[in-house]
Design a protein around this motif. Structure first.
Motif, short mmCIF file in Angstrom:
data_model
loop_
_atom_site.label_atom_id
_atom_site.label_comp_id
_atom_site.label_asym_id
_atom_site.label_seq_id
_atom_site.Cartn_x
_atom_site.Cartn_y
_atom_site.Cartn_z
N VAL A 52 1.25 23.64 -26.09
CA VAL A 52 0.59 22.50 -25.43
C VAL A 52 1.63 21.56 -24.83
CG1 VAL A 52 -0.85 20.47 -25.80
CG2 VAL A 52 -1.45 22.63 -26.90
N VAL A 53 2.68 21.27 -25.59
CA VAL A 53 3.73 20.36 -25.11
C VAL A 53 4.46 20.97 -23.92
CG1 VAL A 53 5.91 19.26 -25.71
CG2 VAL A 53 4.01 19.24 -27.34
N LEU A 54 4.83 22.25 -24.04
CA LEU A 54 5.55 22.90 -22.94
C LEU A 54 4.69 22.97 -21.68
CD1 LEU A 54 7.29 25.86 -24.84
CD2 LEU A 54 8.39 23.83 -23.85
N ALA A 55 3.39 23.27 -21.84
CA ALA A 55 2.49 23.34 -20.68
C ALA A 55 2.34 21.97 -20.05
CB ALA A 55 1.13 23.89 -21.10
N GLY A 56 2.12 20.94 -20.89
CA GLY A 56 1.93 19.60 -20.35
C GLY A 56 3.15 19.10 -19.60
N LEU A 57 4.33 19.23 -20.23
CA LEU A 57 5.56 18.75 -19.59
C LEU A 57 5.95 19.63 -18.40
CD1 LEU A 57 7.70 17.81 -22.72
CD2 LEU A 57 6.43 16.28 -21.21
N GLY A 58 5.74 20.94 -18.53
CA GLY A 58 6.13 21.85 -17.46
C GLY A 58 5.28 21.71 -16.22
N PHE A 59 3.97 21.95 -16.36
CA PHE A 59 3.09 21.85 -15.20
C PHE A 59 2.97 20.41 -14.71
CE2 PHE A 59 1.59 25.87 -17.09
CZ PHE A 59 1.70 26.69 -15.97
N GLY A 60 2.93 19.46 -15.65
CA GLY A 60 2.87 18.05 -15.25
C GLY A 60 4.12 17.62 -14.51
N GLY A 61 5.29 18.02 -15.02
CA GLY A 61 6.54 17.66 -14.36
C GLY A 61 6.66 18.28 -12.98
N LEU A 62 6.20 19.54 -12.86
CA LEU A 62 6.27 20.22 -11.56
C LEU A 62 5.40 19.50 -10.53
CD1 LEU A 62 7.12 22.60 -9.76
CD2 LEU A 62 5.19 23.90 -10.72
N VAL A 63 4.15 19.20 -10.90
CA VAL A 63 3.25 18.52 -9.97
C VAL A 63 3.75 17.12 -9.64
CG1 VAL A 63 0.92 17.57 -9.72
CG2 VAL A 63 1.24 19.86 -10.64
N TYR A 64 4.24 16.40 -10.64
CA TYR A 64 4.75 15.05 -10.40
C TYR A 64 5.98 15.09 -9.49
CZ TYR A 64 6.56 10.37 -11.38
OH TYR A 64 7.04 9.08 -11.26
N GLY A 65 6.87 16.05 -9.73
CA GLY A 65 8.05 16.17 -8.88
C GLY A 65 7.69 16.51 -7.44
N LEU A 66 6.74 17.43 -7.27
CA LEU A 66 6.30 17.79 -5.92
C LEU A 66 5.65 16.60 -5.22
CD1 LEU A 66 4.85 21.33 -6.67
CD2 LEU A 66 6.85 20.83 -5.26
N SER A 67 4.87 15.82 -5.96
CA SER A 67 4.25 14.63 -5.38
C SER A 67 5.32 13.62 -4.99
CB SER A 67 3.27 14.00 -6.38
OG SER A 67 2.26 14.90 -6.73
N GLY A 68 6.38 13.51 -5.79
CA GLY A 68 7.47 12.62 -5.44
C GLY A 68 8.18 13.03 -4.18
N LEU A 69 8.33 14.36 -3.97
CA LEU A 69 8.92 14.85 -2.72
C LEU A 69 8.08 14.42 -1.54
CD1 LEU A 69 9.95 18.51 -3.68
CD2 LEU A 69 11.50 16.59 -3.23
N GLY A 70 6.76 14.47 -1.71
CA GLY A 70 5.86 14.09 -0.64
C GLY A 70 5.94 12.62 -0.32
N GLU A 71 6.12 11.78 -1.37
CA GLU A 71 6.18 10.34 -1.13
C GLU A 71 7.48 9.94 -0.46
OE1 GLU A 71 5.71 8.85 -5.04
OE2 GLU A 71 3.57 9.33 -5.17
N GLY A 72 8.53 10.71 -0.75
CA GLY A 72 9.81 10.44 -0.11
C GLY A 72 10.43 9.12 -0.51
N ALA A 73 10.09 8.57 -1.67
CA ALA A 73 10.61 7.28 -2.10
C ALA A 73 11.66 7.48 -3.19
CB ALA A 73 9.47 6.40 -2.62
N ALA A 74 12.57 6.49 -3.30
CA ALA A 74 13.60 6.56 -4.32
C ALA A 74 12.99 6.35 -5.70
CB ALA A 74 14.67 5.51 -4.05
#
Length: 484
Positions: A204-226
């Motif tokens: 559960v922890v690995l899935a939450g941090l893994g998939f959550g981190g991937l989606v959050y990181g991709l969203s951050g790329l889209g926002e293009g903010a520091a």
């Protein structure tokens, strides 16, 4: 089996209520798109903060869905439905009454947690009660909930925002969801059998941090903010954790106790279907992000006018669902998915040529072609993919499909916004006007999306027209009487 009587309800009846509930909860994934400018003013937040209303929803979905494969095997259909709808309605109420912005975001997170259970529940139930020869037709109707709801979200929000406050985006949904829940629980029957077993919290922890981190990181790329942690680092960390999650599942599979059974990927047809749907969903979300921005920022349309512009495509997708399903039952998948995938590429190519004065008819036509092509792709791909699995993997296959869709949505958003922003900035530096720079960036983004969508054509060609008969695949799906 004898035909259903007034005292013997059709086994299909369970699906009607699940489809209605799923349509309502999935609608909320995109219903906030047109409300963001108004929320920025009311809550005095930046555009980056406001995007959390969509990012948080996708993030929660990506985090929770991997757990649903295990969850659906441990509880009854009625229990899963009750938990999902109660959670969704709680989040909807919190969002409608939220006095501050971050409470609104919290409500969206709770909404998404309920939504994450509904799609795997619907798909697992469908594969259990519907025989293989009738799945295309039934899946065509189910497409209305899974694919059309997010396509209609911006249209419905545009209509609501034209006349009322953004709070009614939740206030109108809540009583509808409550009525559906009450009526459904009066008729909903349990399907399949539960399976005891403890949850593996490390997974559960690995899935939450893994998939959550991937989606959050991709969203951050889209926002293009520091940010304190670079989005690229978050994406890399997410991928590493997902790799560890996969290794953990392989270990648990030896004891037949995985959180998400990755043996689904050993079925070639399922893997091809998963890939085709992920690429197609990426294309759809990219278009849903770019077109409203273009229509409102460059062409000056209101949220209502923007919603009406994209309405024909969403309506066409819904109306075509049953016809596509019947065609699949008759002709198989390849005659649908190959032209559908080619249509997706063609629609994106047309959109890549849209300029500052392109006639609205061309834009509506391109969007309509995209939605029709997606309708021809989604239903056969869903049916072929899950149909290739043995019955005990249905819930895990449904969960994996849902997870792939959320990651694809994040990728589509990130690619669209990043390419748009980068190209627009370059054109502005060269002296282009703001509108010309935006249009140039949008054209480049649609060109990139069309290039990615070429992969859908490859996957479509490789998919079989029908699922080869395998021992155990349809063991749980005896022929039953079709609904009246």
């Amino acid at each position: 089996m004898r035909a259903p009587t007034p005292t013997t309800p059709s086994p299909y009846a369970v699906l009607r209520w699940l489809v209605l509930a799923t349509f309502i909860v999935i609608l909320n994934e995109t219903i906030m798109v047109n409300a963001i400018p108004r929320l920025m003013v009311e809550f005095d937040v930046t555009a980056r903060d406001a995007q959390w209303l969509s990012t948080a929803f996708m993030l929660t979905m990506a985090t929770v869905i991997p757990v649903t494969g295990w969850f659906l095997q441990r509880v009854t259909t009625r229990t899963a439905f009750t938990v999902a709808m109660a959670t969704f309605m709680t989040g909807t109420l919190v969002s409608a009454l939220a006095p501050v912005f971050w409470l609104l975001v919290s409500g969206r997170v709770v909404q998404a947690a309920g939504t994450a259970v509904m799609v795997p529940l619907l798909m697992t139930t469908l594969m259990t009660v519907v025989p293989e020869h009738d799945r295309g037709r039934v899946m065509g109707n189910v497409t209305l909930a899974i694919s059309v709801a997010p396509a209609l979200g911006p249209t419905i929000s545009g209509i609501v925002l034209q006349w009322t406050s953004w709070r009614w985006l939740f206030g109108l949904v809540l009583p509808v969801a409550a009525v559906i829940t009450v009526l459904a629980l009066r008729r909903l029957k349990n399907v399949g059998e539960t399976k005891p077993g403890a949850i593996d919290w490390l997974s559960v922890v690995l899935a939450g941090l893994g998939f959550g981190g991937l989606v959050y990181g991709l969203s951050g790329l889209g926002e293009g903010a520091a940010s304190a942690v670079p989005p690229v680092a978050l994406v890399a960390a997410g991928l590493v954790l997902i790799g560890l999650f996969a290794l953990r599942q392989r270990s648990l599979q030896k004891r037949d106790a995985p959180l998400l059974d990755l043996r689904t990927l050993a079925h070639r047809t399922f893997t091809l279907s998963l890939s085709l749907q992920a690429v197609s969903f990426l294309a759809m979300l990219g278009a849903m992000i770019l077109l409203p921005l273009y229509l409102q920022d460059v062409r000056g349309l209101s949220p209502l006018q923007t919603g009406l512009m994209v309405a024909p495509g969403g309506i066409a997708m819904g109306l075509l669902g049953p016809s596509v399903g019947c065609a699949f039952d008759r002709f198989g998948g390849r005659p649908l998915v190959v032209p559908g995938s080619v249509g997706i590429v063609a629609a994106l190519v047309v959109m890549s040529r849209v300029g500052e004065t392109t006639p609205y008819a061309v834009i509506v036509g391109a969007h309509l072609l995209l939605m029709v092509s997606l309708a021809a792709t989604f239903t056969p791909a869903f049916t072929l993919g899950l149909g290739a699995l043995p019955a005990h993997l249905y819930s895990h296959g449904s969960s994996l499909l849902g997870t792939a869709q959320q990651v694809a949505a994040a990728v589509g958003t990130a690619v669209a916004i990043t390419v748009l922003s980068s190209r627009a900035a370059d054109l502005a530096t060269e002296g282009a006007s703001p509108d010309a720079a935006f249009v140039g960036g949008m054209q480049t983004a649609f060109t990139a999306a069309a290039g990615i969508a070429l992969l859908a054509v490859v996957f479509a060609v490789l998919l079989p027209s029908r699922v080869p008969t395998q021992p155990g695949v349809d063991a749980a799906a005896e022929p039953v009487a079709a609904p009246a």
